[in-house]
Scaffold this active site. Sequence first.
Site, PDB file in Angstrom:
ATOM      1  N   GLY A 145      23.407  17.036  26.640  1.00  0.00           N
ATOM      2  CA  GLY A 145      23.200  16.343  25.384  1.00  0.00           C
ATOM      3  C   GLY A 145      24.017  16.962  24.265  1.00  0.00           C
ATOM      4  O   GLY A 145      24.544  18.069  24.383  1.00  0.00           O
ATOM      5  N   CYS A 146      24.119  16.234  23.139  1.00  0.00           N
ATOM      6  CA  CYS A 146      24.968  16.691  22.035  1.00  0.00           C
ATOM      7  C   CYS A 146      24.441  17.972  21.403  1.00  0.00           C
ATOM      8  O   CYS A 146      25.200  18.935  21.196  1.00  0.00           O
ATOM      9  CB  CYS A 146      25.098  15.585  20.996  1.00  0.00           C
ATOM     10  SG  CYS A 146      23.529  14.878  20.431  1.00  0.00           S
ATOM     11  N   PHE A 147      23.139  18.023  21.079  1.00  0.00           N
ATOM     12  CA  PHE A 147      22.571  19.251  20.522  1.00  0.00           C
ATOM     13  C   PHE A 147      22.702  20.398  21.523  1.00  0.00           C
ATOM     14  O   PHE A 147      23.030  21.533  21.160  1.00  0.00           O
ATOM     15  CB  PHE A 147      21.094  19.055  20.190  1.00  0.00           C
ATOM     16  CG  PHE A 147      20.817  18.266  18.942  1.00  0.00           C
ATOM     17  CD1 PHE A 147      21.323  18.658  17.722  1.00  0.00           C
ATOM     18  CD2 PHE A 147      20.014  17.133  18.986  1.00  0.00           C
ATOM     19  CE1 PHE A 147      21.045  17.950  16.556  1.00  0.00           C
ATOM     20  CE2 PHE A 147      19.729  16.406  17.839  1.00  0.00           C
ATOM     21  CZ  PHE A 147      20.242  16.810  16.621  1.00  0.00           C
ATOM     22  N   ALA A 148      22.415  20.092  22.790  1.00  0.00           N
ATOM     23  CA  ALA A 148      22.457  21.128  23.819  1.00  0.00           C
ATOM     24  C   ALA A 148      23.857  21.710  23.969  1.00  0.00           C
ATOM     25  O   ALA A 148      24.032  22.927  24.100  1.00  0.00           O
ATOM     26  CB  ALA A 148      21.969  20.565  25.151  1.00  0.00           C
ATOM     27  N   ALA A 150      26.230  21.984  21.722  1.00  0.00           N
ATOM     28  CA  ALA A 150      26.518  22.873  20.598  1.00  0.00           C
ATOM     29  C   ALA A 150      25.792  24.202  20.742  1.00  0.00           C
ATOM     30  O   ALA A 150      26.383  25.280  20.575  1.00  0.00           O
ATOM     31  CB  ALA A 150      26.135  22.194  19.290  1.00  0.00           C
TER      32      ALA A 150
END
Length: 404
Positions: A145-148, A150
């Site tokens: 995922g995007c948050f993950a 980063a």
Amino acid sequence: MGIEVAVAGASGYAGGELLRLLTCHPGMTLGPLTASSHVGDTVTALHPNLPQLAGRRFEPTEAQRLAQADLVFFALPHGQSAAMAAQLPASVKVVDLGADFRLADPAAWQRFYGGEHAGRWTTGLPELPGARGQITGASRVAVPGCFATAAILALAPLVAAGLVEPSDIVIVAASGTSGAGRTPKPNLLGAEVMGAVSAYQVGGVHRHTPEIEQALSEALSRAVPIAVPAATAADSPGVPTQVAPAAPAAGARVRVSFTPTIAPMSRGILATCTARLADGGASSRGAAAGRGSAQAGAGGAAGMTGACGADGATGWLRAELERAYAGQPFVHVLPAGTWPTTAATAGSNAVHLQAAADTRTGRAVVVAALDNLGKGAAGQAIQNANLMTGQAETAGLSAQGVSP
């Protein structure tokens, strides 16, 4: 003609970004473009930025049609990829942008998603140690995922090097509204979002939390040699040395407190990741020094900062990030004193990182910026597909953002 690829879920934001990037890809051609609620609509009705696809229409998402491609990108809602993947022949490679195959632990899946656990595919984060070889040999890859993405890139090298305590990690990250998808929601109306930043899914319930903990736990199990500053290398004064970090303390576990926020921007992730500095840097001075958790905290951090001060402690963190990502085409540790911004990574597959040691509180701080639709979704999916199909990893992708 190149490799024919299909995009399932091409009507959404991530699907649209896949189409934008693939229209310019030198080695891939677009095959079936499927959707659910927009079957029969023209591509440009939803993605007017793609005039090259004028005349193309969204088709139903059917396995028989998708199987005509060499590789399929799933940009489907969470929970829909597993059933579709089961219907595709093994000869068709798949890159899944959804969550169905990210988690190894069935209990974590049940807690954060619910329903039947489909299992875990190869994790599509090429910058992690050993990941490229695994992705290259895989026919099924799950994009984080995007948050993950980063948070993992910000923290994994420091966890692996023993520079931070894995049990005390706090992440606060802002996302652009496209991260919530294309489905209309009252809280995402312009009047609600503009001029406001709001937290959501607070209290450890965001679905990217187990992804982050899983990846950092795997980083914790790896031993990565780190460079010891000459001033602390007692065995060879004045000569930098390479030593292995001490083994994690018995029973050490990764624990992440993650709070996401929505910011008034269409795309981007800015993640501020903090972790307690390890026991004064003892682990970076050799295995004999140990890594007792009882010494952790602001008092323990005094050992690290006492040897070389706040600037030196920051230098250790930056040096480890630079070592971990040396030569990486898309992950950039910014010059000292320059902090990441989402604007600088917009439209790219880049990740910008910066680190500092907060010696007063004994915490490491790493800030990461990326485009949630780029490196956080479509760009990273194509990066993985390139590796899976034997093409240059950077094909069709750019590390240069669009600014202003």
